[in-house]
Enzyme design. Sequence first.
Site, PDB file in Angstrom:
ATOM      1  N   HIS A  84       0.773  -1.155  -0.041  1.00 37.04           N
ATOM      2  CA  HIS A  84       0.049  -0.143   0.029  1.00 37.04           C
ATOM      3  C   HIS A  84       0.792   1.190   0.063  1.00 37.04           C
ATOM      4  O   HIS A  84       1.952   1.366   0.375  1.00 37.04           O
ATOM      5  CB  HIS A  84      -0.978   0.045   1.074  1.00 37.04           C
ATOM      6  CG  HIS A  84      -0.313   0.277   2.345  1.00 37.04           C
ATOM      7  ND1 HIS A  84      -0.176   1.586   2.957  1.00 37.04           N
ATOM      8  CD2 HIS A  84       0.084  -0.498   3.775  1.00 37.04           C
ATOM      9  CE1 HIS A  84       0.268   1.686   4.020  1.00 37.04           C
ATOM     10  NE2 HIS A  84       0.508   0.367   4.539  1.00 37.04           N
ATOM     11  N   CYS A  85       0.333   2.269  -0.466  1.00 32.49           N
ATOM     12  CA  CYS A  85       0.932   3.541  -0.393  1.00 32.49           C
ATOM     13  C   CYS A  85      -0.330   4.389   0.416  1.00 32.49           C
ATOM     14  O   CYS A  85      -0.548   4.192   1.447  1.00 32.49           O
ATOM     15  CB  CYS A  85       1.227   4.241  -1.623  1.00 32.49           C
ATOM     16  SG  CYS A  85       0.070   4.047  -3.104  1.00 32.49           S
ATOM     17  N   LYS A  86      -0.534   5.719  -0.389  1.00 26.86           N
ATOM     18  CA  LYS A  86      -1.503   6.842   0.515  1.00 26.86           C
ATOM     19  C   LYS A  86      -2.967   6.202  -0.060  1.00 26.86           C
ATOM     20  O   LYS A  86      -3.692   5.993   0.523  1.00 26.86           O
ATOM     21  CB  LYS A  86      -1.106   7.935   0.222  1.00 26.86           C
ATOM     22  CG  LYS A  86      -2.292   8.920   0.971  1.00 26.86           C
ATOM     23  CD  LYS A  86      -1.834  10.412   0.696  1.00 26.86           C
ATOM     24  CE  LYS A  86      -2.592  11.283   1.573  1.00 26.86           C
ATOM     25  NZ  LYS A  86      -2.205  12.877   1.443  1.00 26.86           N
TER      26      LYS A  86
ATOM     27  N   THR B 240       1.678   2.328  -5.736  1.00 29.07           N
ATOM     28  CA  THR B 240       1.292   0.952  -5.508  1.00 29.07           C
ATOM     29  C   THR B 240       0.921   0.278  -7.101  1.00 29.07           C
ATOM     30  O   THR B 240       1.421  -0.994  -7.210  1.00 29.07           O
ATOM     31  CB  THR B 240      -0.029   0.576  -4.640  1.00 29.07           C
ATOM     32  OG1 THR B 240       0.157   0.883  -3.395  1.00 29.07           O
ATOM     33  CG2 THR B 240      -0.462  -0.979  -4.797  1.00 29.07           C
TER      34      THR B 240
END
Length: 203
Positions: free
Chosen positions: A113-115, A121
Amino acid sequence: MGLIVEVENGDPNNAVLVPPPNFAMVEDCIFRSSFPTPSNFPFLQTLNLRSIIYLCPEPYPEENLEFLRSQNIRLFQFAIEGKTDVSTPILKDSIMDALKVLIDVRNHPVLIHCKRGKHRTGCLVGCLRKLQNWCLSSVFEEYKRFAGVKSRTMDLTFIEMFDILSLSQCLYSIIYQYHGYGSKKRRLLNKDENLQKPRLTSF
């Protein structure tokens, strides 16, 4: 993109499991999503995660770290800026390092995951798809499905230009040979237990 899972166990405290936005299964034991919040923790427990690959430079929130500790989940952080003008060499190095962790089945099940679960991602998953010999049009279609109207041409260009042959050097650096991704025979052949460790946030 997301879903709500109803649990019929008679416990009102666990009646609904809420995944993070943009949650999806990439492959067996590989998942992707946006940044998980405490409301998503009960759902994440059902995945029996061993690892999380976090693609942002910001420190992981303490409440998330506490959840990881309680579940014995390892956090691998790769500090990729969310800007549109990220240096290509820096992005390439970070994605390559993240791929080392991602394809090592000892880290599975794993959540990426990222934000928002879109660009960073999407780049990592797109490069994984190239390793899996997906055609480029299918790789782009998957990226755009998660990025939506926020799709970035620079991300698609990065994925297209990513040199998957250089991954052989990446694999050599962890002294493992990877076999049959996506098949029931997926495994790593351990040649040496003295591994060069990727960057790891430990507790």
